[in-house]
Design a protein around this motif. Structure first.
Motif, PDB file in Angstrom:
ATOM      1  N   SER A 227       0.846  -1.191   0.000  1.00  0.00           N
ATOM      2  CA  SER A 227       0.000   0.000   0.000  1.00  0.00           C
ATOM      3  C   SER A 227       0.879   1.238   0.000  1.00  0.00           C
ATOM      4  O   SER A 227       2.068   1.183   0.315  1.00  0.00           O
ATOM      5  CB  SER A 227      -0.914   0.018   1.227  1.00  0.00           C
ATOM      6  OG  SER A 227      -0.198   0.391   2.379  1.00  0.00           O
ATOM      7  N   GLN A 228       0.240   2.366  -0.307  1.00  0.00           N
ATOM      8  CA  GLN A 228       0.959   3.635  -0.326  1.00  0.00           C
ATOM      9  C   GLN A 228       1.209   4.144   1.090  1.00  0.00           C
ATOM     10  O   GLN A 228       2.075   4.986   1.307  1.00  0.00           O
ATOM     11  CB  GLN A 228       0.147   4.666  -1.114  1.00  0.00           C
ATOM     12  CG  GLN A 228       0.906   5.947  -1.449  1.00  0.00           C
ATOM     13  CD  GLN A 228       0.011   6.962  -2.114  1.00  0.00           C
ATOM     14  OE1 GLN A 228      -1.091   7.233  -1.648  1.00  0.00           O
ATOM     15  NE2 GLN A 228       0.475   7.523  -3.225  1.00  0.00           N
ATOM     16  N   GLY A 229       0.449   3.632   2.042  1.00  0.00           N
ATOM     17  CA  GLY A 229       0.657   4.063   3.417  1.00  0.00           C
ATOM     18  C   GLY A 229      -0.507   3.709   4.318  1.00  0.00           C
ATOM     19  O   GLY A 229      -1.575   3.281   3.855  1.00  0.00           O
ATOM     20  N   LEU A 230      -0.290   3.860   5.624  1.00  0.00           N
ATOM     21  CA  LEU A 230      -1.299   3.622   6.647  1.00  0.00           C
ATOM     22  C   LEU A 230      -1.735   4.978   7.197  1.00  0.00           C
ATOM     23  O   LEU A 230      -0.900   5.774   7.632  1.00  0.00           O
ATOM     24  CB  LEU A 230      -0.724   2.758   7.769  1.00  0.00           C
ATOM     25  CG  LEU A 230      -0.108   1.418   7.347  1.00  0.00           C
ATOM     26  CD1 LEU A 230       0.612   0.767   8.519  1.00  0.00           C
ATOM     27  CD2 LEU A 230      -1.182   0.490   6.811  1.00  0.00           C
ATOM     28  N   PHE A 231      -3.037   5.235   7.187  1.00  0.00           N
ATOM     29  CA  PHE A 231      -3.532   6.546   7.571  1.00  0.00           C
ATOM     30  C   PHE A 231      -4.649   6.437   8.605  1.00  0.00           C
ATOM     31  O   PHE A 231      -5.393   5.456   8.630  1.00  0.00           O
ATOM     32  CB  PHE A 231      -4.051   7.309   6.342  1.00  0.00           C
ATOM     33  CG  PHE A 231      -2.978   7.642   5.348  1.00  0.00           C
ATOM     34  CD1 PHE A 231      -2.304   8.857   5.398  1.00  0.00           C
ATOM     35  CD2 PHE A 231      -2.622   6.732   4.355  1.00  0.00           C
ATOM     36  CE1 PHE A 231      -1.314   9.165   4.485  1.00  0.00           C
ATOM     37  CE2 PHE A 231      -1.622   7.025   3.442  1.00  0.00           C
ATOM     38  CZ  PHE A 231      -0.966   8.245   3.506  1.00  0.00           C
ATOM     39  N   VAL A 232      -4.750   7.470   9.434  1.00  0.00           N
ATOM     40  CA  VAL A 232      -5.827   7.586  10.402  1.00  0.00           C
ATOM     41  C   VAL A 232      -6.693   8.773   9.995  1.00  0.00           C
ATOM     42  O   VAL A 232      -6.182   9.866   9.735  1.00  0.00           O
ATOM     43  CB  VAL A 232      -5.286   7.796  11.836  1.00  0.00           C
ATOM     44  CG1 VAL A 232      -6.434   7.957  12.825  1.00  0.00           C
ATOM     45  CG2 VAL A 232      -4.390   6.634  12.240  1.00  0.00           C
ATOM     46  N   MET A 233      -8.014   8.550   9.927  1.00  0.00           N
ATOM     47  CA  MET A 233      -8.965   9.575   9.498  1.00  0.00           C
ATOM     48  C   MET A 233      -9.735  10.109  10.694  1.00  0.00           C
ATOM     49  O   MET A 233     -10.086   9.353  11.596  1.00  0.00           O
ATOM     50  CB  MET A 233      -9.931   8.982   8.473  1.00  0.00           C
ATOM     51  CG  MET A 233     -10.849   9.984   7.798  1.00  0.00           C
ATOM     52  SD  MET A 233     -12.069   9.163   6.748  1.00  0.00           S
ATOM     53  CE  MET A 233     -13.367   8.854   7.941  1.00  0.00           C
ATOM     54  N   ASP A 234     -10.033  11.387  10.676  1.00  0.00           N
ATOM     55  CA  ASP A 234     -10.736  12.020  11.802  1.00  0.00           C
ATOM     56  C   ASP A 234     -12.248  11.777  11.750  1.00  0.00           C
ATOM     57  O   ASP A 234     -13.058  12.703  11.734  1.00  0.00           O
ATOM     58  CB  ASP A 234     -10.444  13.520  11.833  1.00  0.00           C
ATOM     59  CG  ASP A 234     -10.954  14.241  10.594  1.00  0.00           C
ATOM     60  OD1 ASP A 234     -11.133  13.583   9.543  1.00  0.00           O
ATOM     61  OD2 ASP A 234     -11.182  15.476  10.679  1.00  0.00           O
ATOM     62  N   GLY A 235     -12.623  10.512  11.757  1.00  0.00           N
ATOM     63  CA  GLY A 235     -14.044  10.169  11.734  1.00  0.00           C
ATOM     64  C   GLY A 235     -14.799  10.703  12.939  1.00  0.00           C
ATOM     65  O   GLY A 235     -16.016  10.922  12.876  1.00  0.00           O
ATOM     66  N   SER A 236     -14.087  10.921  14.035  1.00  0.00           N
ATOM     67  CA  SER A 236     -14.727  11.381  15.274  1.00  0.00           C
ATOM     68  C   SER A 236     -15.297  12.789  15.165  1.00  0.00           C
ATOM     69  O   SER A 236     -16.072  13.210  16.024  1.00  0.00           O
ATOM     70  CB  SER A 236     -13.723  11.327  16.436  1.00  0.00           C
ATOM     71  OG  SER A 236     -12.597  12.140  16.170  1.00  0.00           O
TER      72      SER A 236
END
Length: 416
Positions: A227-236
């Motif tokens: 993958s191009q990377g591991l990301f965290v999204m501000d779903g909160s």
């Protein structure tokens, strides 16, 4: 009048089935509201089980009102003359041509969007708020709406112009050329979404170094997934619901975790959830769905190509085509309004295929990660998302993209 009868028969049958299944689900969930399934009794409290039942019922009741309004809007546009009126008014203002037909389609999108807006607001700020899931502000809601409209216009208007131009100029096989354009457009969206579209609505940051990142990278290595990377999204910022997904194609593939998911699950459970998502990729579910989608779009466009040349298709649905002018947008508008009535009857087949894929992805996760961790993660997600543990079997068979919780967990226990 023959097609009018066929359309009305399908319309009333589909609406009746929707209503009947919703009422079945409401009754079934309510009847099991006070009894936790035995396999969950030690993990989920009665209060949480009842919250899930009430949340499910509330969504169904709102959905029933939406279905009634949608039915009224559909009949108003077609047999009661709404589309005919819009078409005639726009023809007087703009003449008969591509500009008028684009205006017709945009008018339908605007009208239906405005009618849907109160439901979207109520879902977010009343229903989700009442059950403790809403974290969105009114300002963010309006900003998302504005961005969606601008993005839809920026992408949709050029596409509409190309399609309507092909309908006017490309001859009897316009639908085939349109299919090539549609396929290329969707491929472009898959490439654009992770790096250009999604960041317009959410903030993404790289997953921080630490035990979780090491564990995830080891999983990716075991699964031979780049993958191009591991990301965290501000779903909160919008909801308390948690999820994980990967998006993009080719080298643009990204793995995304909602920050709410990382907050709720331990590293082993996060790994198991990701292993499930990777299972969809490694078992070629995404590729299969794309191929089926493109094949169906070809069939649908071929059908539209035939129907657009049939006078009864217009007259029997309450509109009068131009006998000497251009009807591309009118045909497209009618088809977009009416086809979901007939497509509804394919819902059980799509649901069945989706549930099969979910089982296969679960089995992959059990093989590459941990069935126990996935079970633990699923229980927490059912708990935190207030997902009912006691859905009506017939409702599930018709609609549900995922197997019921007891069956899904039983399958995972067998794979341990």
């Amino acid at each position: 009048m023959t097609f009018t009868i066929i359309f009305l028969s399908a319309f009333f049958l589909s609406f009746g089935i929707r209503y009947w299944l919703a009422q079945r689900q409401i009754r079934y969930v309510a009847q099991h509201r006070d009894v936790i399934p035995a396999e969950f009794a030690t993990r989920i409290s009665l209060v949480e089980h009842q919250k899930a039942a009430d949340y499910t019922i509330a969504k169904l009741r709102l959905g029933t009102i939406e279905n009634i309004l949608s039915a009224i809007v559909l009949i108003s546009f077609t047999l009661l003359g709404g589309l005919e009126y819009l078409n005639q008014q726009l023809t007087q203002w703009l003449g008969n041509g591509i500009s008028q037909q684009i205006a017709l389609l945009c008018s339908i999108f605007i009208i239906t969007g405005v009618l849907d807006l109160p439901f979207s607001w109520y879902k977010q700020f009343k229903l989700e708020e009442a059950f403790g899931f809403n974290r969105m502000t009114l300002k963010l809601f309006c900003l998302d709406l504005l961005k969606g409209v601008v993005l839809g216009a920026a992408l949709g208007l050029p596409l509409l112009w190309v399609i309507l131009s092909l309908m006017a100029e490309a001859g009897p096989l316009w639908w085939l050329w349109t299919w090539f354009v549609w396929t290329a457009f969707n491929g472009l969206l898959l490439w654009l979404f992770p790096t250009f579209i999604a960041p317009l609505f959410n903030k993404f940051k790289a997953l921080e170094d630490g035990p979780l990142k090491i564990q995830i990278e080891q999983l990716l290595k075991r699964c031979d997934f780049a993958s191009q990377g591991l990301f965290v999204m501000d779903g909160s910022t919008r909801s308390a619901h948690g999820n994980a997904y990967f998006t993009g194609i080719g080298k643009a593939k990204r793995i995304v975790f909602f920050d709410t998911l990382i907050e709720k699950l331990n590293p082993g459970e996060v790994e198991a959830v990701l292993a499930h998502e990777l299972g969809h990729f490694k078992r070629k579910h995404i590729r299969k769905r794309l191929l089926v989608s493109f094949a169906l779009s070809l069939v649908v466009l071929a059908l539209l190509g035939w129907l657009s040349g049939q006078p009864w298709f217009y007259f029997d649905l309450g509109v009068t085509p131009s006998l000497s002018g251009y009807n591309g947008g009118l045909a497209l508008a009618l088809f977009m309004l009416v086809s979901p009535v007939f497509g509804f009857f394919l819902t059980p087949l799509n649901s069945l295929a989706s549930r099969k894929h979910e089982y296969e992805a679960d089995n992959f996760a059990a093989e590459k990660s941990s069935a126990s961790d996935l079970i633990s993660a699923l229980v927490k997600l059912y708990q935190d998302n207030a997902s009912t543990l006691t859905p009506d079997p017939l409702y599930t068979a018709f609609y549900s993209s995922h197997p019921p919780a007891p069956l899904r967990i039983a399958n995972l226990k067998q794979s341990r």
